[in-house]
Write an enzyme that holds these catalytic residues in place. Sequence first.
Site, PDB file in Angstrom:
ATOM      1  N   GLY A 144       0.801  -1.214   0.000  1.00  0.00           N
ATOM      2  CA  GLY A 144       0.000   0.000   0.000  1.00  0.00           C
ATOM      3  C   GLY A 144       0.832   1.260   0.000  1.00  0.00           C
ATOM      4  CB  SER A 172      -5.695   4.617   3.456  1.00  0.00           C
ATOM      5  OG  SER A 172      -4.316   4.516   3.738  1.00  0.00           O
ATOM      6  CD  GLU A 200       0.043  -0.393  12.135  1.00  0.00           C
ATOM      7  OE1 GLU A 200       1.157  -0.327  12.672  1.00  0.00           O
ATOM      8  OE2 GLU A 200      -0.243   0.211  11.090  1.00  0.00           O
ATOM      9  CG  HIS A 237      -5.763  -2.437   5.819  1.00  0.00           C
ATOM     10  ND1 HIS A 237      -4.590  -2.142   6.462  1.00  0.00           N
ATOM     11  CD2 HIS A 237      -6.578  -1.376   6.033  1.00  0.00           C
ATOM     12  CE1 HIS A 237      -4.684  -0.955   7.050  1.00  0.00           C
ATOM     13  NE2 HIS A 237      -5.891  -0.481   6.803  1.00  0.00           N
ATOM     14  NE  ARG A 239      -4.787  -6.429   7.737  1.00  0.00           N
ATOM     15  CZ  ARG A 239      -3.767  -5.619   7.930  1.00  0.00           C
ATOM     16  NH1 ARG A 239      -3.903  -4.553   8.701  1.00  0.00           N
ATOM     17  NH2 ARG A 239      -2.603  -5.858   7.350  1.00  0.00           N
TER      18      ARG A 239
END
Length: 441
Positions: free
Chosen positions: A110, A184, A326, A353, A357
């Site tokens: 990313g 993001s 994260e 992501h 997730r």
Amino acid sequence: MPRGALCDSGGVPEENAWTAPVALDKIDATVRVPGSKSITNRAYVLAALSAEPTLVRDPLDSRDARLMLGALAALGAESEHTARGVRVGPFRLDQAGEPAETSIALGNAGTVARFTPPLAALGSRTVHFDGDEAIRRRPVAPLLSALSALGADIDDDGRGAPPFTVRGHGGLRGGPVELDSSASSQFLSSLLLAGPAFAEGITVRLTGTVPSEPHIAMTIDMLRRFGADPERDGTTFHVPARTLSLGEYVVEPDLSTAAPFVVAPLLTGGTVRISGWPSTSTQPGAWLRELATDLGAEVTLDSGGLTVTGSGPIQGQLLDLHEVGELTPVLAALLCFAEGPSVLSGVAHLRGHETDRLAALARELTALGGNVTETEDGLRIEPSPLHGGLFHTYDDHRLVMAGAVLGLRVAGVRVENPATVGKTFPGFVEAWQSMLSGRDR
């Protein structure tokens, strides 16, 4: 990415699965984790934008970091590995005599997909961006729209995702632009990192919510270290045009990558020492120190690093992880062993992501006997006995780490495609097994 839209696990053969080891006794180990991926790739970008070469010391050496160096080389910034680190030279913006077109391999990184498009607009070549199938599912539309508004020549056929092409015309004027960075924080960081190289700098006014304030703070701090003068007024950010220069930059250990080692003694008892843990840090993983204390561990920080000693059962938690998303996979695995229900919230952006997730965690933890359900912006975890089985990882390094945590207490957890953890910690499996064997690593 819609709820439940998972990257294909690829039907990885059984021989490519790793049986996560069970902790048979209390842990007593010292672990050193590699350099921060987030810091490493930001340092490489800022070094390439600097007037003189920069030695980046203790950088992460992983697939994502190598892809970033490859991307910078394609754009005209060469690098050299030395005994002390990686020396990154400045961009050669005068590209006379160079091929008119070049390509950048994104892999599933990313930071590469988001940090390098503005850099391509500084040159004079046509740059094609593409990578793994998974990167084509990761959003980049808000960044491309902002760059287009600043005058960049971009063609993505309306996909808002790779593959896309940036046609450089010798630089960008910069100036004011609006940006939706809800999906993001990397969109904002991308513009801020490149801002000093724009003729008029850049002023970004954010719309929508912004995940991961720590990553924004990291970007601002690193810009200052390299000689930029970023300013922030609420949701408006300004970086004036400036010549950057920093002869040497030292990368901190990756504190988010340390997460499975920090929580391990909570499940096994005993002690784990994370060497090199900084006294202060902008990394999201720095919060693990506070969390481990709240979960009942004894935590100390000294010149040698962070020491975590586990004791007693884990209680259910209500955790807003908006700023530290994260960490969600490892924490979800940990809280499957809590004595009460837990709710993780604030992480809707994790659907965009490496995979979705939230959907992946709910599916895989439930498949091993857990009672985990998705919410609009997180997960609800109810206590339930777990059993062994294949834990799919969807080409996501954080899911490999979550599977390892499950294996501490559950025999027979087979973690699919453990090599995907090489994105941030190529030696993770060996370090994990060394921790359990009592050998320092």
